[in-house]
Scaffold this motif. Structure first.
Motif, PDB file in Angstrom:
ATOM      1  N   HIS A   1      17.832 -80.308 -51.921  1.00 33.11           N
ATOM      2  CA  HIS A   1      16.594 -79.818 -52.517  1.00 33.11           C
ATOM      3  C   HIS A   1      16.264 -80.656 -53.737  1.00 33.11           C
ATOM      4  O   HIS A   1      16.970 -81.611 -54.051  1.00 33.11           O
ATOM      5  CB  HIS A   1      16.685 -78.324 -52.837  1.00 33.11           C
ATOM      6  CG  HIS A   1      17.737 -77.971 -53.852  1.00 33.11           C
ATOM      7  ND1 HIS A   1      19.090 -78.108 -53.609  1.00 33.11           N
ATOM      8  CD2 HIS A   1      17.633 -77.481 -55.122  1.00 33.11           C
ATOM      9  CE1 HIS A   1      19.764 -77.707 -54.684  1.00 33.11           C
ATOM     10  NE2 HIS A   1      18.909 -77.334 -55.616  1.00 33.11           N
TER      11      HIS A   1
ATOM     12  N   HIS B   1      16.061 -80.200 -57.078  1.00 34.02           N
ATOM     13  CA  HIS B   1      16.542 -80.070 -58.460  1.00 34.02           C
ATOM     14  C   HIS B   1      17.281 -81.328 -58.919  1.00 34.02           C
ATOM     15  O   HIS B   1      17.998 -81.969 -58.151  1.00 34.02           O
ATOM     16  CB  HIS B   1      17.442 -78.841 -58.595  1.00 34.02           C
ATOM     17  CG  HIS B   1      16.672 -77.555 -58.537  1.00 34.02           C
ATOM     18  ND1 HIS B   1      17.249 -76.349 -58.226  1.00 34.02           N
ATOM     19  CD2 HIS B   1      15.343 -77.297 -58.764  1.00 34.02           C
ATOM     20  CE1 HIS B   1      16.316 -75.389 -58.252  1.00 34.02           C
ATOM     21  NE2 HIS B   1      15.156 -75.950 -58.573  1.00 34.02           N
TER      22      HIS B   1
ATOM     23  N   HIS C   1      16.414 -70.542 -52.531  1.00 37.92           N
ATOM     24  CA  HIS C   1      16.760 -71.104 -53.853  1.00 37.92           C
ATOM     25  C   HIS C   1      15.580 -71.915 -54.375  1.00 37.92           C
ATOM     26  O   HIS C   1      15.202 -71.810 -55.541  1.00 37.92           O
ATOM     27  CB  HIS C   1      18.021 -71.957 -53.730  1.00 37.92           C
ATOM     28  CG  HIS C   1      18.362 -72.713 -54.972  1.00 37.92           C
ATOM     29  ND1 HIS C   1      18.751 -72.110 -56.140  1.00 37.92           N
ATOM     30  CD2 HIS C   1      18.344 -74.047 -55.235  1.00 37.92           C
ATOM     31  CE1 HIS C   1      18.973 -73.026 -57.066  1.00 37.92           C
ATOM     32  NE2 HIS C   1      18.722 -74.211 -56.546  1.00 37.92           N
TER      33      HIS C   1
ATOM     34  N   ASP D   1      22.416 -75.307 -52.767  1.00 39.93           N
ATOM     35  CA  ASP D   1      22.423 -74.144 -53.662  1.00 39.93           C
ATOM     36  C   ASP D   1      21.927 -72.881 -52.950  1.00 39.93           C
ATOM     37  O   ASP D   1      21.441 -71.948 -53.589  1.00 39.93           O
ATOM     38  CB  ASP D   1      21.549 -74.409 -54.892  1.00 39.93           C
ATOM     39  CG  ASP D   1      22.158 -75.459 -55.816  1.00 39.93           C
ATOM     40  OD1 ASP D   1      23.261 -75.955 -55.518  1.00 39.93           O
ATOM     41  OD2 ASP D   1      21.513 -75.782 -56.829  1.00 39.93           O
TER      42      ASP D   1
HETATM   43 ZN   LIG Z   1      19.286 -76.086 -57.326  1.00 39.53          ZN
END
Ligand SMILES: [Zn+2]
Ligand SMILES: [Zn+2]
Length: 263
Positions: A56, A58, A115, A135
């Motif tokens: 993802h 992040h 998430h 996550d």
């Molecule tokens: Zn994350």
């Protein structure tokens, strides 16, 4: 399918992974924040990193892309919906896509929102399957939804996708939070003997030696898979009496996530 787990030794407690083909030595790096450690691990094993996968968007999962691309010219793969936010993505992924590594490794892309809204997990098909879950699912825990996520969708991902995978699937998450998560399980379900045993072990193990759980174990020690357990429900009714005697699984999941946020 060869798997090497790399401990980042940082405050976020990230895990990185190399997934390699035993015949060709080609490797895919999952979320290689500390990219030098990944590059060094590949060099030691005689592997060539040809692909990078971000579960993802992040920064603690994507922050090593540029360095590792510079060192290896690997292609970057991520959820198609996250590509513009990550930048430099060569292949946008959707549910059901197959990622090949070398001649022998096939990874299936699962679309797993919760998430964040653009999160993928990879499922490595093997005699003992392997789930690289970023996550979304942690050992004995679940991802938070503070930074662009949605707890209802996280529940859907758990119930309709993760819980349906084979029990012997190994769980390879993006962070090492096992002991802390087990403490939450035991706060919710103090008599859970499996969680007690695993917590004693987790406190003894260095993160480099952290246990790799299976989905069968997760279903015994992860509160977010124990949504219809009568003891979990009884204890949850103390802070949330309005859920009634027979709350549905989704309600229990959402209340557990809410408690965990401030626990
Ligand atoms: Zn994350
Ligand atoms: Zn993370």
């Amino acid at each position: 399918m060869l798997i090497e787990r790399i401990w980042a030794a940082n405050a976020y407690r990230n895990f990185h992974y190399l997934i390699a083909c035993p015949e060709t030595g080609e490797a895919l790096a999952v979320d290689p924040l500390k990219w030098e450690l990944c590059n060094e691990a590949a060099r030691r094993r005689g592997w060539q990193i040809t692909q990078i996968l971000n579960t993802h968007e992040h920064g603690d999962h994507t922050g090593g892309n540029a360095g590792l691309v510079g060192a290896t010219h690997a292609k970057v793969l991520a959820h198609a919906g996250a590509a513009s936010r990550i930048g430099g993505v060569d292949r946008g992924l959707a549910r059901g896509d197959v990622i090949r590594v070398g001649r022998t490794v096939e990874l299936e892309c699962l679309d797993t929102p919760g998430h964040t809204m653009t999160h993928v997990c990879l499922l490595g098909h093997a005699e003992q399957p392997a789930l690289f879950c970023g996550d979304t699912l942690f050992n004995a825990g679940a991802g938070n939804c503070h930074n662009g996520g949605d707890p209802g969708l996280l529940y859907e991902t758990f119930a309709s996708q993760l819980a349906q995978l084979p029990d012997n699937t190994r769980v390879f998450p993006g962070h090492e939070y096992l002991a802390r998560n087990l403490e939450f399980t035991l706060d919710r379900e103090p008599q859970n003997a499996d969680a007690q045993v695993l917590l004693a072990r987790a406190r003894d193990d260095a993160p480099t030696n952290a246990v790799v759980t299976t989905l069968a174990e997760e279903k015994r020690v992860n509160a977010f898979f124990r949504l219809q357990n009568p003891l979990v429900i009884a204890r949850l009714r103390e802070p949330f009496p309005d859920i009634g005697e027979h709350p549905d699984a989704r309600t229990v999941f959402l209340k557990l996530r809410e408690l965990r946020n401030r626990w």
